[in-house]
Design an enzyme around this catalytic site. Structure first.
Site, mmCIF file in Angstrom:
data_model
loop_
_atom_site.group_PDB
_atom_site.id
_atom_site.type_symbol
_atom_site.label_atom_id
_atom_site.label_comp_id
_atom_site.label_asym_id
_atom_site.label_seq_id
_atom_site.Cartn_x
_atom_site.Cartn_y
_atom_site.Cartn_z
ATOM 1 N N HIS A 130 0.834 -1.211 0.000
ATOM 2 C CA HIS A 130 0.000 0.000 0.000
ATOM 3 C C HIS A 130 0.867 1.259 0.000
ATOM 4 O O HIS A 130 1.802 1.369 0.794
ATOM 5 C CB HIS A 130 -0.908 -0.019 1.249
HETATM 6 CA CA CA Z 1 0.460 -0.409 -4.282
#
Ligand code: CA
Ligand code: TV7
Ligand code: ZN
Length: 410
Positions: A203
């Protein structure tokens, strides 16, 4: 003569300084800057330097880095080395950055200020030449950014950048300076809306956090995400769920998008998610520039990643974004099986210059100094496009992916 041609109608620049290659995070640390040596040699072996401008990157200045980062953190980073670490840690100005549980003196201490450490097992170690490395990768990304700002390039490439986890006053997940945030801050001087797309398997939390209160940057991250494992951990950094959409109650709400993905996603499924969601985001947001983080740890066979996608599909994400015809900054990021990182980023350099279908699959092995690094049974024998074994169980259910796409339509 070898089929490589210059792009028609757009200009590409490549920003790099070979000094970043000599750095070592530590013997067993997964981040290997020499993957950039492999990338460079593969790019040169195919002759791609003739299709774009190559710029020698200079280090970013402390003033430039302070546009996002805390001045104390920047000062620390500019002075830190394994030799100076302990002495720096005792300076009064850094005391407030030392985690509470760690009291001076620092002999046996594991974590110093800013999540930095000289212990061998640390995610963000202090290593020789670290300051040089950090300011150079940042300098490369900022020079690439400047090419777009001055319309001297339509696509600018900085493979040593893309370090998306760094926070304002804290290193995280192998990232120290957030070159992406600094770049986007520069782009905002000219472009009213910037779209950030992140295909690293992790992320893009640092970039999302930096812009979570404001609507002029939309962040869109595709990443591995799942429940706690047997050891009580989530896949790093543990954030980026579907309902994480920017800071609630601020004008930034709804300008962060996250696509949490189970392990083992294949090419077809990734293409479906990436193309349907990215096109909807672009149609709705109408960005004036795009920053694409191309972390190669989303490839099958990565030492840390858990996806099963091939170089061809990874590259199709780049082509899809390029097709939008907007000023485009292409960045590196993660990628822990070095030879596959080089294969992917060389292929994507070729895509940027319209040479995607001109590279012979057989690597021009006679031209590169470390050919053995590109060979090996598990990852294809001297080929640019090895077909990756499926090494992670595919937990992606088509109907659930479809539901996710529907939920992300707004
Ligand atoms: Ca990513
Ligand atoms: C952008 N995974 C960065 C991705 C950063 C991932 C992590 C390691 C790791 C670190 C090592 C090491 C490792 C084999 C793998 C919760 C912890 C667990 C340290 C051992 N081997 C990017 C960061 C992630 C360091 N961190 O997105 C030295 O794996 O999961 C964690 C955190 C605490 C710290 N420990 C790991 O791709 C560039 N680290 C071997 C030596
Ligand atoms: Zn990553």
């Amino acid at each position: 003569s070898n089929g490589i041609t210059r792009p028609k109608g757009h200009k590409v620049s490549f920003h790099y300084n070979s000094q970043v290659e000599d750095m070592h995070f530590g013997k067993t640390h997964p981040m290997k800057p020499w993957r950039l040596t492999l990338t460079k040699h593969l790019v040169l072996a195919y002759g791609l330097q003739h299709t774009m401008e190559t710029h020698l990157a200079l280090p970013a200045t402390s003033a430039q880095v302070q546009a996002f980062h805390d001045p104390d953190y920047v000062q620390f980073l500019s002075e830190v080395s394994p030799q100076t670490f302990k002495a720096l840690c005792t300076q009064p100005r850094y005391q407030k950055f030392i985690p509470a549980k760690h009291d001076p003196p620092y002999d046996a201490v594991e974590l110093g200020p800013f999540n930095l450490s000289t212990s061998p097992g640390a995610d963000c170690p202090v290593f020789d030449g670290m300051s040089t490395y950090l300011f150079l990768y940042t300098g490369a990304t900022l020079a690439a950014t400047n090419q777009l700002l001055t319309s001297q390039s339509d696509i600018a490439i900085s493979w040593s950048g893309g370090l998306h986890h760094a926070h304002k006053a804290e290193a995280s997940g192998f990232c120290y300076i957030n070159d992406i945030v600094l770049s986007i801050l520069d782009l905002l001087h000219l472009f009213p809306r910037v779209l950030y797309i992140d295909i690293d398997v992790h992320h893009g939390d640092g970039v999302e956090e930096a812009f979570q209160r404001q609507p002029r940057v939309m962040t869109l991250s595709y990443h591995r995400y799942g429940p706690y494992d047997e050891t009580g951990h989530r896949f790093f950094p543990g954030t980026g769920s579907l309902d994480d959409n920017g800071l609630k109650g601020t004008v930034g709400e709804h300008f962060a998008l996250n696509v949490p993905i189970p392990s083992g996603i294949d090419d077809r499924q990734y293409k479906y998610l990436f193309e349907s969601i990215t096109s909807r985001a672009i149609d709705a947001y109408k960005p004036k520039a795009i920053v694409l983080q191309c972390g190669a740890d989303s490839l099958g066979g990565d030492r840390l990643g858990q996806f099963n996608i091939n170089i061809k599909q990874h590259g199709e994400c780049v082509s899809f974004v390029k097709k939008q015809g907007l000023p485009l900054l292409i960045l590196g990021g993660g990628g822990y099986t070095a030879r596959n990182v080089a294969r992917a980023w060389c292929h994507e350099t070729a895509l940027a210059t319209d040479n995607g279908s001109n590279l012979p699959d057989k690597i021009p092995i006679d031209l590169i100094p470390r050919p053995q690094a590109f060979t090996g049974r598990a990852h294809g024998d001297g080929q640019l496009f090895p077909k990756f074994q499926r090494d992670h169980k595919n937990d992606c259910v088509d109907s659930e992916l479809e539901m996710m796409v529907k939920r992300l339509e707004w």
